[in-house]
Motif scaffolding. Sequence first.
Motif, PDB file in Angstrom:
ATOM      1  N   PHE A 114     -24.009  -3.734 -64.066  1.00  0.00           N
ATOM      2  CA  PHE A 114     -24.203  -3.511 -62.630  1.00  0.00           C
ATOM      3  C   PHE A 114     -22.848  -3.544 -61.934  1.00  0.00           C
ATOM      4  O   PHE A 114     -22.033  -4.447 -62.161  1.00  0.00           O
ATOM      5  CB  PHE A 114     -25.128  -4.592 -62.061  1.00  0.00           C
ATOM      6  N   PRO A 115     -22.567  -2.567 -61.071  1.00  0.00           N
ATOM      7  CA  PRO A 115     -21.251  -2.497 -60.424  1.00  0.00           C
ATOM      8  C   PRO A 115     -20.943  -3.742 -59.592  1.00  0.00           C
ATOM      9  O   PRO A 115     -21.811  -4.252 -58.873  1.00  0.00           O
ATOM     10  CB  PRO A 115     -21.362  -1.246 -59.530  1.00  0.00           C
ATOM     11  N   ALA A 116     -19.726  -4.193 -59.707  1.00  0.00           N
ATOM     12  CA  ALA A 116     -19.306  -5.378 -58.953  1.00  0.00           C
ATOM     13  C   ALA A 116     -19.293  -5.084 -57.458  1.00  0.00           C
ATOM     14  O   ALA A 116     -18.958  -3.981 -57.024  1.00  0.00           O
ATOM     15  CB  ALA A 116     -17.916  -5.821 -59.410  1.00  0.00           C
ATOM     16  N   GLY A 117     -19.676  -6.075 -56.682  1.00  0.00           N
ATOM     17  CA  GLY A 117     -19.655  -5.942 -55.228  1.00  0.00           C
ATOM     18  C   GLY A 117     -20.851  -5.234 -54.634  1.00  0.00           C
ATOM     19  O   GLY A 117     -20.902  -5.040 -53.410  1.00  0.00           O
ATOM     20  N   LYS A 118     -21.815  -4.842 -55.469  1.00  0.00           N
ATOM     21  CA  LYS A 118     -23.005  -4.153 -54.980  1.00  0.00           C
ATOM     22  C   LYS A 118     -24.186  -5.118 -54.928  1.00  0.00           C
ATOM     23  O   LYS A 118     -24.183  -6.173 -55.557  1.00  0.00           O
ATOM     24  CB  LYS A 118     -23.339  -2.946 -55.850  1.00  0.00           C
ATOM     25  N   LEU A 119     -25.211  -4.718 -54.176  1.00  0.00           N
ATOM     26  CA  LEU A 119     -26.359  -5.582 -53.928  1.00  0.00           C
ATOM     27  C   LEU A 119     -27.539  -5.144 -54.794  1.00  0.00           C
ATOM     28  O   LEU A 119     -27.956  -3.989 -54.754  1.00  0.00           O
ATOM     29  CB  LEU A 119     -26.745  -5.509 -52.444  1.00  0.00           C
ATOM     30  N   VAL A 145     -22.934   2.815 -42.834  1.00  0.00           N
ATOM     31  CA  VAL A 145     -24.008   2.588 -43.794  1.00  0.00           C
ATOM     32  C   VAL A 145     -23.819   1.228 -44.462  1.00  0.00           C
ATOM     33  O   VAL A 145     -22.731   0.636 -44.415  1.00  0.00           O
ATOM     34  CB  VAL A 145     -24.052   3.685 -44.878  1.00  0.00           C
ATOM     35  N   SER A 146     -24.871   0.748 -45.085  1.00  0.00           N
ATOM     36  CA  SER A 146     -24.768  -0.479 -45.902  1.00  0.00           C
ATOM     37  C   SER A 146     -24.116  -0.092 -47.226  1.00  0.00           C
ATOM     38  O   SER A 146     -24.786   0.303 -48.187  1.00  0.00           O
ATOM     39  CB  SER A 146     -26.161  -1.079 -46.130  1.00  0.00           C
ATOM     40  N   SER A 147     -22.805  -0.190 -47.292  1.00  0.00           N
ATOM     41  CA  SER A 147     -22.055   0.331 -48.441  1.00  0.00           C
ATOM     42  C   SER A 147     -22.363  -0.409 -49.742  1.00  0.00           C
ATOM     43  O   SER A 147     -22.091   0.120 -50.826  1.00  0.00           O
ATOM     44  CB  SER A 147     -20.549   0.268 -48.155  1.00  0.00           C
ATOM     45  N   ASN A 148     -22.939  -1.623 -49.639  1.00  0.00           N
ATOM     46  CA  ASN A 148     -23.230  -2.375 -50.868  1.00  0.00           C
ATOM     47  C   ASN A 148     -24.474  -1.868 -51.607  1.00  0.00           C
ATOM     48  O   ASN A 148     -24.796  -2.377 -52.679  1.00  0.00           O
ATOM     49  CB  ASN A 148     -23.369  -3.866 -50.567  1.00  0.00           C
ATOM     50  N   VAL A 149     -25.164  -0.853 -51.057  1.00  0.00           N
ATOM     51  CA  VAL A 149     -26.277  -0.236 -51.789  1.00  0.00           C
ATOM     52  C   VAL A 149     -25.944   1.219 -52.159  1.00  0.00           C
ATOM     53  O   VAL A 149     -26.829   1.956 -52.606  1.00  0.00           O
ATOM     54  CB  VAL A 149     -27.596  -0.304 -50.990  1.00  0.00           C
ATOM     55  N   LEU A 236     -29.296   1.834 -56.675  1.00  0.00           N
ATOM     56  CA  LEU A 236     -28.128   2.141 -55.854  1.00  0.00           C
ATOM     57  C   LEU A 236     -28.118   3.642 -55.589  1.00  0.00           C
ATOM     58  O   LEU A 236     -28.509   4.445 -56.447  1.00  0.00           O
ATOM     59  CB  LEU A 236     -26.840   1.726 -56.561  1.00  0.00           C
ATOM     60  N   ILE A 237     -27.659   4.025 -54.416  1.00  0.00           N
ATOM     61  CA  ILE A 237     -27.679   5.434 -54.011  1.00  0.00           C
ATOM     62  C   ILE A 237     -26.506   6.168 -54.650  1.00  0.00           C
ATOM     63  O   ILE A 237     -25.342   5.787 -54.477  1.00  0.00           O
ATOM     64  CB  ILE A 237     -27.640   5.560 -52.478  1.00  0.00           C
ATOM     65  N   ALA A 238     -26.833   7.218 -55.405  1.00  0.00           N
ATOM     66  CA  ALA A 238     -25.811   7.996 -56.113  1.00  0.00           C
ATOM     67  C   ALA A 238     -25.523   9.333 -55.442  1.00  0.00           C
ATOM     68  O   ALA A 238     -24.475   9.938 -55.688  1.00  0.00           O
ATOM     69  CB  ALA A 238     -26.242   8.238 -57.563  1.00  0.00           C
ATOM     70  N   ARG A 239     -26.454   9.796 -54.577  1.00  0.00           N
ATOM     71  CA  ARG A 239     -26.262  11.102 -53.922  1.00  0.00           C
ATOM     72  C   ARG A 239     -26.967  11.102 -52.573  1.00  0.00           C
ATOM     73  O   ARG A 239     -28.066  10.562 -52.436  1.00  0.00           O
ATOM     74  CB  ARG A 239     -26.808  12.219 -54.819  1.00  0.00           C
TER      75      ARG A 239
END
Length: 257
Positions: A114-119, A145-149, A236-239
């Motif tokens: 899971f990417p670090a710093g993400k929720l 935007v909520s950049s952590n998602v 997590l949003i990829a696009r």
Amino acid sequence: MPAMSLPMVNIVSQRTSMSLPRYHGGDRAHSRRGTPSHYDVSSGFGLGLQRASARALVTRAARAHCVRCCARVLCCSSSSSSADRSLPRRSIVTSAPLLIAGLGGRRASAEPSFPAGKLEVSTDELVSIIRADLAERQYLVNGNVSSNVYLDDCYFTDARDDFGPGLKKWQRGTSLLFVANKSFAELTGDVVFDPKTRTIEITKWRQQDYFRLPGTPHSPVFTGSVTLTLHPTFNLIARHDEKWDMDPDTITKQITF
């Protein structure tokens, strides 16, 4: 009887001391005439040694080939004698587990971390975050935007432009393009998750843009939707693909100062 032992010893010593046949023209001519000769006996013995040596070299080469190439050992060993097939079979038993383990090691890949710093959130929680980003923070006109998602390399497009990958790039471009305290973006539809496609749809929004240009030109009010595609494994949003209900050229023509 003792008198005949010496010639027998001489004949045997002559045969055993001669490793290879001596090819003389006279001997070949004599042999062609069909007359028995000392060359006929020794050459036959020498040729036998040569053939035996050749067979030994071929067998050793075949065995070495089978050891180096386990995949071909069956076809190599099938044409050899039962004594020659023993070593390739042992080679299969010894080498096959190593070969399989090596191939398995190349096929196996570590699970993505899971990417670090993400929720880490559920899809229901993610839907709530996206709804708040638009309904409360109007992210379409300020980049808030909520950049952590979002993935850092999230891909962004709208009806006119392809912005490519890069969350921070898109946030910065949006914040520099619009006058945030004059522009607005309203959620007029719903936010829904589709588990089959792993997408979240903002079904309808309403927006008006004021641009950071001399005279502060603004667009007409227009509507559209957004499709958010999630990462295959993580929520997590990829696009982020934005669609407009009005043709982009029509919007551009209706910009006023």
